[in-house]
Design a protein around this motif. Sequence first.
Motif, short mmCIF file in Angstrom:
data_model
loop_
_atom_site.label_atom_id
_atom_site.label_comp_id
_atom_site.label_asym_id
_atom_site.label_seq_id
_atom_site.Cartn_x
_atom_site.Cartn_y
_atom_site.Cartn_z
N SER A 304 0.82 -1.21 0.00
CA SER A 304 0.00 0.00 0.00
C SER A 304 0.86 1.27 0.00
O SER A 304 1.61 1.53 0.94
N GLY A 319 -5.45 3.19 10.31
CA GLY A 319 -6.61 3.11 9.41
C GLY A 319 -6.22 2.59 8.04
O GLY A 319 -6.92 1.77 7.43
N ARG A 320 -5.08 3.07 7.53
CA ARG A 320 -4.62 2.61 6.22
C ARG A 320 -4.20 1.14 6.26
O ARG A 320 -4.39 0.41 5.29
N PHE A 322 -5.41 -1.20 8.37
CA PHE A 322 -6.63 -1.99 8.51
C PHE A 322 -7.38 -2.05 7.17
O PHE A 322 -7.89 -3.09 6.75
N SER A 323 -7.43 -0.90 6.49
CA SER A 323 -8.11 -0.85 5.19
C SER A 323 -7.43 -1.77 4.18
O SER A 323 -8.11 -2.46 3.40
N ALA A 324 -6.11 -1.81 4.18
CA ALA A 324 -5.40 -2.68 3.24
C ALA A 324 -5.69 -4.15 3.53
O ALA A 324 -5.87 -4.96 2.62
N GLY A 326 -8.42 -5.11 4.70
CA GLY A 326 -9.81 -5.24 4.27
C GLY A 326 -9.96 -5.53 2.80
O GLY A 326 -10.83 -6.30 2.39
N TYR A 327 -9.11 -4.92 1.95
CA TYR A 327 -9.25 -5.17 0.51
C TYR A 327 -8.30 -6.24 0.00
O TYR A 327 -8.24 -6.50 -1.20
N ALA A 330 -8.20 -11.49 1.88
CA ALA A 330 -8.09 -12.47 2.96
C ALA A 330 -9.44 -12.60 3.68
O ALA A 330 -10.16 -11.62 3.84
N GLU A 331 -9.73 -13.83 4.12
CA GLU A 331 -10.94 -14.04 4.91
C GLU A 331 -10.69 -13.64 6.35
O GLU A 331 -9.73 -14.11 6.97
N PHE A 332 -11.51 -12.79 6.91
CA PHE A 332 -11.40 -12.44 8.33
C PHE A 332 -12.65 -11.70 8.75
O PHE A 332 -13.51 -11.39 7.93
N PRO A 334 -13.77 -8.26 10.51
CA PRO A 334 -13.22 -6.96 10.92
C PRO A 334 -13.36 -6.68 12.41
O PRO A 334 -12.48 -6.05 13.00
N GLY A 354 -11.18 -4.47 16.19
CA GLY A 354 -11.72 -3.69 15.08
C GLY A 354 -12.00 -2.24 15.36
O GLY A 354 -12.43 -1.50 14.48
N ASN B 51 -14.24 -3.42 0.14
CA ASN B 51 -13.37 -3.59 1.30
C ASN B 51 -14.16 -4.31 2.40
O ASN B 51 -15.30 -3.96 2.68
N VAL B 53 -13.54 -4.13 5.45
CA VAL B 53 -13.71 -3.17 6.53
C VAL B 53 -14.61 -2.06 5.99
O VAL B 53 -14.20 -1.22 5.21
N ILE B 118 -10.71 8.48 9.78
CA ILE B 118 -11.15 7.15 10.18
C ILE B 118 -10.90 6.96 11.68
O ILE B 118 -10.02 7.59 12.26
N ASP B 225 -5.38 1.84 -3.41
CA ASP B 225 -6.04 1.52 -2.15
C ASP B 225 -7.55 1.70 -2.28
O ASP B 225 -8.02 2.70 -2.81
#
Lengths: 406, 406
Positions: A304, A319-320, A322-324, A326-327, A330-332, A334, A354, B51, B53, B118, B225
């Motif tokens: 990122s 935040g950046r 966590f956002s990365a 998120g996209y 990967a399965e998880f 939040p 989270g 995303n 998140v 965020i 991103d």
Amino acid sequence: MIDYKVIPGGITAVEGFSAAGVQVNIKKAKKDMAMVYCHTPARAAAVYTQNKVKAAPIVVNAQNLSQGEAQAIVVNSGVANACTGEQGLADAREMVSLTAELLGLESHQIIVASTGVIGVNLPMDKVRQGIKECSRKLSPDGGLDAAAAIMTTDTYPKEYAVEFELDGKKVVIGGMSKGSGMIHPNMATMLGFLSTNISISKEMLKATLSHVVDETFNMITVDGDTSTNDMVAVLASGSAGNAEITTMDKNYHAFTKVLKEVAAHLAKEVVRDGEGATKLLSITVDHAYTVKDARRAAMAVANSSLVKTAFFGEDANWGRIFSAVGYSGAEFSPGKVDIWIESEAGSEQMLSAGAGLKFDEVKTGEILARRDINVKIDLKVGDKSATAWTCDFSYDYVKINADYRT
Amino acid sequence: MIDYKVIPGGITAVEGFSAAGVQVNIKKAKKDMAMVYCHTPARAAAVYTQNKVKAAPIVVNAQNLSQGEAQAIVVNSGVANACTGEQGLADAREMVSLTAELLGLESHQIIVASTGVIGVNLPMDKVRQGIKECSRKLSPDGGLDAAAAIMTTDTYPKEYAVEFELDGKKVVIGGMSKGSGMIHPNMATMLGFLSTNISISKEMLKATLSHVVDETFNMITVDGDTSTNDMVAVLASGSAGNAEITTMDKNYHAFTKVLKEVAAHLAKEVVRDGEGATKLLSITVDHAYTVKDARRAAMAVANSSLVKTAFFGEDANWGRIFSAVGYSGAEFSPGKVDIWIESEAGSEQMLSAGAGLKFDEVKTGEILARRDINVKIDLKVGDKSATAWTCDFSYDYVKINADYRT
């Protein structure tokens, strides 16, 4: 963990290996041809770029190395021999055949690599001269010269060596790597070469290299671009005297663990010396459902630009991160995720289940002021982990990659 | 191509739509709350960030909008209401219910969006004040105020409107968007809002929006991103008087084509105003096997930091472009690929059938000196195409994203 000891030197730290690095002016005023030679026949394995656009030496190696044997490596820097058509293939084959002739070997025992400008043909008169000079200068002390000769705009040569005991026999692993070089108009190429005296079958050597590269060289990123020339190769002379490793037994796993340490060190050095880098960032994802999920999440954060510029600015921008994740794909969940930022100056939690935490700005500033930073991301859904390494993203990255015309 | 005419204005260029933008100091000294209102019940569709998140307003919309109807949009900038837990969800729901109450609507008719910092809770006293002020100031002339109020560090408001004829009826489409804003510690959020007077079923409105966003807003990238807050929504009042579009007929395709022009314009404006951008780059991939392949290849080039820094440096670095296509995952044959670089100053071919050409450096320098650059990549293996849009990567990108602490 296996007990191992770091020893001086690199690719020639292993007995029976010689190397040389010479200057023949493919680049200006820098060493630009390297050779590595194993005095006895060796088992060999290599992994190559997954880019569909493959440079000529990659194509030639894939044909030659199919027998799993090699005794020499020949490398030029300055010109990548990529996007060079039939002439490029002929040139790569000539590098192989000339090296074989001078060393008294067969063509299938030579590994060839190039790094540098793309879309330009090799200056074969200089390359021939370089191969001849290298073959005369091969020496057990030539490792550092070779490591220097494979550099493009790396700022320092990268080598590493370790030794450890296996069933009472001394096993040595050496290596060199080069990274984020860049000469108009080309791209970064990552090269890694490893040597060892262990006795191991071709099949097991190939298996351990693939496994190790997946967790090391394949987990680093400077800018997310995969070169046309990337490759990692290993030669194993077999002179250590251990019983040949032929299955995935205890000794296989011991060797794999130490090989991974060497490869991780050489890979991290590539990132540390990344274009414009001021910091080395380790991104660890724990408790993922699968290794693939952990790697995806770690690499998304490592790739990122927003995360990388934030660390350059020493900003705790969770935040950046966590956002990365998120996209990343990967399965998880939040609502379960924890995030920490750590360095030698301490550890501070940014995110809990989270939600953002009020963290200590002063302490966090001290953590981020260090050169080596660890980001820990706990997904809390499984038992798999992965680590990715990257550097920060500085003004100098843009300068190096945009400004060389002016 | 359908004949359409660009008309003044944006989201309120469509008769029956009012809007407002006010300042309540969520941000400093800038408008920070916007409202859009359709005076009659409207069909609505929206697409959201992929995303994992997701910010609170995204979660709330996904629940409310399931009926495919909406009559108002309420947006705040300055605080993203992301990673804010249960309180964040409650706040987003209160934004919806207060807007509904003031406009005499049901909660499921309100679309809510937030963009900004965020991990911070909304200052709900200011938000409530903003919603009240907006509801009082709604006006057919309020489009530009609304477009300004959804900005974060966008440097100018983005709006666009067009009209065209459908079976003798005048159809109007308006819209506004915002992009690459950034306030510590947050991330870019892309928002797009579209209005139209066409008569169309919920199902067809949803279908056309998904299709159009895939080819426009989903094909832009500033830094690769994906935000937690991204969303694009459309309201269709149905007052144009055309026979309601209920199947994918000629009129559906005509509307889709014009909607795509509006969405593409608003999406490109986001990229043109990208953080630190000095150039707008259009990457077109032609003759791919599949649309997915074409999109992958175009987006890989558009996301490459090496490509983006090269264009900032006005360097014709076709090797980086070709390499990005190579690692994109698209199916193609490297030996067939042609690459051109074009602008208003002309067109120059860089690569022919996978091999580099000796190109005119002076002419190419003139082409690259322009602000809008097109990269054409012809894979010559199929009949599918795609275009991605990005900006170059400048010192200012790093500055904006790293330096705000100092």
